[in-house]
Design a protein around this motif. Structure first.
Motif, PDB file in Angstrom:
ATOM      1  N   ILE A 163      -9.492  -6.480 -10.006  1.00 33.81           N
ATOM      2  CA  ILE A 163      -9.186  -5.283  -9.220  1.00 33.81           C
ATOM      3  C   ILE A 163      -7.674  -5.069  -9.068  1.00 33.81           C
TER       4      ILE A 163
ATOM      5  N   LEU B 219      -5.805  -1.713 -10.287  1.00 34.73           N
ATOM      6  CA  LEU B 219      -4.905  -0.903  -9.464  1.00 34.73           C
ATOM      7  C   LEU B 219      -3.554  -0.717 -10.148  1.00 34.73           C
TER       8      LEU B 219
ATOM      9  N   ARG C  75       1.463  -0.261  -2.362  1.00 32.63           N
ATOM     10  CA  ARG C  75       0.582   0.503  -3.259  1.00 32.63           C
ATOM     11  C   ARG C  75      -0.878   0.392  -2.844  1.00 32.63           C
ATOM     12  N   ALA C  76      -1.316  -0.786  -2.419  1.00 29.24           N
ATOM     13  CA  ALA C  76      -2.722  -0.969  -2.040  1.00 29.24           C
ATOM     14  C   ALA C  76      -3.067  -0.163  -0.793  1.00 29.24           C
TER      15      ALA C  76
ATOM     16  N   ARG D 255      -3.315   6.132  -0.428  1.00 36.34           N
ATOM     17  CA  ARG D 255      -4.449   6.857  -1.009  1.00 36.34           C
ATOM     18  C   ARG D 255      -4.163   7.269  -2.440  1.00 36.34           C
TER      19      ARG D 255
ATOM     20  N   THR E 279      -2.793   5.609  -4.786  1.00 39.36           N
ATOM     21  CA  THR E 279      -3.147   4.533  -5.712  1.00 39.36           C
ATOM     22  C   THR E 279      -4.635   4.559  -6.034  1.00 39.36           C
ATOM     23  N   TRP E 280      -5.469   4.771  -5.028  1.00 37.85           N
ATOM     24  CA  TRP E 280      -6.912   4.790  -5.257  1.00 37.85           C
ATOM     25  C   TRP E 280      -7.334   6.059  -5.980  1.00 37.85           C
ATOM     26  N   ARG E 281      -6.640   7.162  -5.764  1.00 40.14           N
ATOM     27  CA  ARG E 281      -6.928   8.368  -6.549  1.00 40.14           C
ATOM     28  C   ARG E 281      -6.555   8.161  -8.013  1.00 40.14           C
ATOM     29  N   GLU E 282      -5.448   7.457  -8.245  1.00 37.91           N
ATOM     30  CA  GLU E 282      -5.076   7.158  -9.637  1.00 37.91           C
ATOM     31  C   GLU E 282      -6.109   6.259 -10.305  1.00 37.91           C
ATOM     32  N   LEU E 283      -6.644   5.299  -9.555  1.00 40.89           N
ATOM     33  CA  LEU E 283      -7.703   4.447 -10.108  1.00 40.89           C
ATOM     34  C   LEU E 283      -8.944   5.270 -10.421  1.00 40.89           C
ATOM     35  N   ALA E 284      -9.303   6.189  -9.521  1.00 46.51           N
ATOM     36  CA  ALA E 284     -10.463   7.053  -9.778  1.00 46.51           C
ATOM     37  C   ALA E 284     -10.231   7.900 -11.020  1.00 46.51           C
TER      38      ALA E 284
END
Length: 431
Positions: A57, A61, A102-103, A106, A108-113
């Motif tokens: 994970i 990320l 970064r963790a 939001r 960062t998680w949008r980039e992962l999505a």
């Protein structure tokens, strides 16, 4: 004139659009998207096949952040406006601070999505659109060339695509026409893909507003900390020195001849020191009252009500300890409201109530004065309303001519019943 993106160019000059650069830019955007999607899909498969998805994970990320940066650069192919970076600068140097920052974002998680979406769906759609809009017309255009090339590897293509030169040139003409016509939907699809990427990978209005509110909240916290430091320095430093000065002057008066001029001067000096000490204590109380820090909002408002020139009925039972910024904003708003009642309302009585239901703090100040209060008329409440807005709070005033005037403060503030320690503020009527 250079247009910002393909849709604007298409709307301005539809017939000339296929002969411009936007179809080629769109094809380049989709082609590089297919390459990036294939690489992202391969990386995801490696993590899945090696059972490293859970421990991977952090890698996902980091990969999403890196892919997001590349995608924001690629957006320039279909949108000339640069895509801003949504990430904050870490508060401290080092990989650990970077990873924690970064963790917690939001973005960062949008980039992962987006990376997962690109690896599983988007690159396939991009490839299909390229195959229909570019690959098929290009195959028809290549018909005459295929007939002229001898070789075993071209026999199947010749059989499927063309069987004679008239058919080959006819197919090439159809392919050229299809390439020109399909340039419009190709550009529109690429623009839509770019809009999706921009929505996921760049800061929106809500993110920008949230960052502004967060920065304002940090400024309020810093201001409150500085206010408490000044109060502490005055209380522990200047006040103690004035007390010591007053005692020294008193001792000097004992040694001076009682009927001499020196005793009179020392008496006046001691009196002046006492007045300065009283003024300093009032100043300290105004900066940040000690009762607010020690006992909370209820007792502090009750103390402010006791100091009011207009009799105040208080109903502040059960208020728990709240965050420092909330208590401070509510206290100074209530104190300013009581001061306005004393100065402007002509009221004979005031009622001050405070409630907290676990989610929202509600403070109400109601007087029986003449009414007609205007918050914009220099009452001092405008700045307090701005301060409440930083905490997502509201301040409303109802003051018809003839009264009554009701000031209501609402501040969202969740406090669990287990963690709160309610203190009872004495409910009394001063008269």
């Amino acid at each position: 004139m250079e247009h910002r993106d393909a849709p604007r160019a298409l709307l301005r000059r539809p017939p000339r659009h296929p002969f411009g650069t936007w179809p080629w830019r769109s094809a380049a955007y989709l082609s590089t998207g297919v390459v990036g999607g294939v690489l992202a899909c391969a990386a995801l498969l490696v993590l899945l096949l090696t059972s490293l998805l859970l421990v991977g994970i952090p890698l996902l990320l980091a990969g999403g952040v890196a892919l997001g940066g590349v995608e924001r650069l690629r957006l320039r192919l279909v949108d000339r406006v640069p895509a801003p970076d949504p990430h904050r600068v870490p508060a401290a140097p080092g990989l650990g601070a970077w990873a924690r920052t970064r963790a917690g974002e939001r973005a960062t998680w949008r980039e992962l999505a987006y990376a997962l979406l690109l690896a599983t769906v988007l690159w396939i759609l991009d490839a299909l659109v390229l195959a229909v809009a570019v690959g098929a017309p290009a195959g028809l255009l290549a018909g005459p060339v295929l007939l002229a090339v001898d070789g075993e590897e071209t026999k199947l293509l010749k059989t499927v695509l063309v069987t004679s030169y008239p058919a080959a040139f006819t197919g090439a003409a159809v392919g050229l026409l299809a390439l020109l016509v399909l340039g419009h939907p190709l550009s529109l699809y690429a623009a839509g893909r770019g809009a999706l990427a921009r929505a996921l990978l760049t800061p929106g209005e809500r993110d920008g507003l949230g960052e502004v509110i967060a920065s304002r909240a940090r400024l309020v916290d810093a201001f409150e900390a500085e206010r408490r430091r000044i109060e502490r320095d005055l209380h522990d430093g200047a006040q103690h020195r004035l007390v010591a000065l007053s005692m020294t002057l008193g001792l000097a008066r004992l040694d001076a001849p009682p009927d001499g001029p020196l005793a009179g001067r020392l008496a006046r000096a001691q009196e002046e020191a006492g007045q300065v000490l009283a003024e300093l204590r009032e100043l300290i109380h105004g900066i940040h009252p000690q009762v607010l820090a020690d006992y909370g909002l209820g007792p502090a408002l009750a103390d402010a009500a006791d100091r009011s020139a207009v009799p105040v009925d208080t109903d502040l039972d059960g208020l728990p300890r709240l965050p420092t910024a909330v208590e401070s904003a509510a206290y100074f708003t209530g104190r300013e409201a009581l001061a306005n009642v004393d100065r402007h309302s002509g009221a004979s009585r005031v009622r001050l109530t405070g409630r907290h239901d676990g989610r929202v703090l509600v403070l109400t100040v109601e007087d029986d004065g003449r009414g007609g209060a205007d918050p914009a008329g220099g009452s001092g409440l405008t700045g307090l309303a701005d301060r409440l807005a930083v905490l997502d709070g509201t301040l409303t005033i109802t003051s018809p001519p003839g009264g009554p005037t009701v000031l209501r403060v609402e501040i969202p503030c969740r406090v669990s019943s287990a963690s709160s320690s309610p203190r009872t503020a004495s409910s009394s009527a001063r008269g």
